[in-house]
Design a protein around this motif. Structure first.
Motif, short mmCIF file in Angstrom:
data_model
loop_
_atom_site.label_atom_id
_atom_site.label_comp_id
_atom_site.label_asym_id
_atom_site.label_seq_id
_atom_site.Cartn_x
_atom_site.Cartn_y
_atom_site.Cartn_z
N GLU A 13 0.83 -1.21 0.00
CA GLU A 13 0.00 0.00 0.00
C GLU A 13 0.86 1.26 0.00
O GLU A 13 0.54 2.24 -0.68
N GLU A 14 1.97 1.23 0.74
CA GLU A 14 2.88 2.39 0.76
C GLU A 14 3.50 2.61 -0.61
O GLU A 14 3.57 3.74 -1.10
N VAL A 15 3.93 1.53 -1.24
CA VAL A 15 4.50 1.64 -2.59
C VAL A 15 3.43 2.15 -3.55
O VAL A 15 3.69 3.01 -4.40
N ALA A 16 2.19 1.65 -3.42
CA ALA A 16 1.10 2.05 -4.30
C ALA A 16 0.79 3.54 -4.15
O ALA A 16 0.58 4.24 -5.15
N TYR A 19 3.55 5.49 -5.71
CA TYR A 19 3.48 5.30 -7.17
C TYR A 19 2.40 6.19 -7.77
O TYR A 19 2.57 6.76 -8.84
N GLN A 20 1.30 6.35 -7.05
CA GLN A 20 0.17 7.13 -7.55
C GLN A 20 0.54 8.60 -7.76
O GLN A 20 0.10 9.21 -8.73
N HIS A 21 1.38 9.15 -6.90
CA HIS A 21 1.71 10.58 -6.97
C HIS A 21 3.07 10.85 -7.60
O HIS A 21 3.53 11.99 -7.61
N ALA A 22 3.73 9.83 -8.13
CA ALA A 22 5.08 10.00 -8.67
C ALA A 22 5.04 10.36 -10.16
O ALA A 22 4.06 10.09 -10.85
N LYS A 24 6.98 10.00 -14.02
CA LYS A 24 7.32 8.78 -14.77
C LYS A 24 8.65 8.17 -14.32
O LYS A 24 8.76 6.94 -14.18
N ILE A 25 9.65 8.97 -14.08
CA ILE A 25 10.96 8.46 -13.67
C ILE A 25 10.87 7.81 -12.29
O ILE A 25 11.41 6.73 -12.06
N GLU A 26 10.14 8.45 -11.39
CA GLU A 26 9.97 7.90 -10.04
C GLU A 26 9.15 6.61 -10.08
O GLU A 26 9.43 5.67 -9.34
N LYS A 27 8.13 6.56 -10.95
CA LYS A 27 7.34 5.35 -11.07
C LYS A 27 8.20 4.18 -11.54
O LYS A 27 8.07 3.06 -11.05
N ARG A 50 -2.13 -1.43 -8.72
CA ARG A 50 -3.47 -0.95 -9.09
C ARG A 50 -4.53 -1.53 -8.14
O ARG A 50 -5.43 -0.82 -7.70
N GLN A 51 -4.40 -2.80 -7.78
CA GLN A 51 -5.37 -3.42 -6.86
C GLN A 51 -5.23 -2.86 -5.45
O GLN A 51 -6.22 -2.70 -4.75
N ALA A 52 -4.02 -2.58 -5.02
CA ALA A 52 -3.82 -2.03 -3.68
C ALA A 52 -4.45 -0.64 -3.58
O ALA A 52 -4.98 -0.28 -2.53
N LEU A 53 -4.43 0.12 -4.66
CA LEU A 53 -5.05 1.45 -4.66
C LEU A 53 -6.57 1.35 -4.68
O LEU A 53 -7.26 2.21 -4.16
#
Length: 105
Positions: A13-16, A19-22, A24-27, A50-53
């Motif tokens: 969930e933390e990674v998700a 990832y949601q607010h990053a 392209k390079i950070e993703k 995607r499922q965790a979000l």
């Protein structure tokens, strides 16, 4: 509680969330790190993020969507025609008598 691979659901969930607010390079960096730590493929890691979000509570409390119908409503029409025609093939012929035992394969 840790998952099958030893990581907690909170880790995903933390990674998700990151990832949601990053950008392209950070993703890319986050996805590479998740793939490296879990051993998943990139495609599976993206799906897991995607499922965790999408989750709103505990995984055990999530409602599953029912499967879509495999056949159209035409199946019901065919069943009705079969019933009205006297249901041919309903009984199995066994030693010269008709029995109601189901046919086994």
């Amino acid at each position: 509680m840790s998952g099958i691979d030893g990581y907690t659901p909170r880790y995903y969930e933390e990674v998700a969330r990151a990832y949601q607010h990053a950008d392209k390079i950070e993703k890319t960096r986050l996805l590479d790190g998740l793939v490296e730590t879990t051993g998943w493929t990139r495609d599976h890691a993206r799906r897991a993020i995607r499922q965790a979000l999408a989750r709103t509570g505990a995984v055990s409390q999530q409602k599953r969507r029912p499967r879509p119908r495999k056949y159209s409503d035409g199946t019901f029409v065919l069943q009705e025609v079969w019933r009205l025609s006297g249901a041919p093939g309903k009984y199995r012929r066994h030693h010269g008598r008709h029995t109601r035992t189901p046919r086994t394969i």
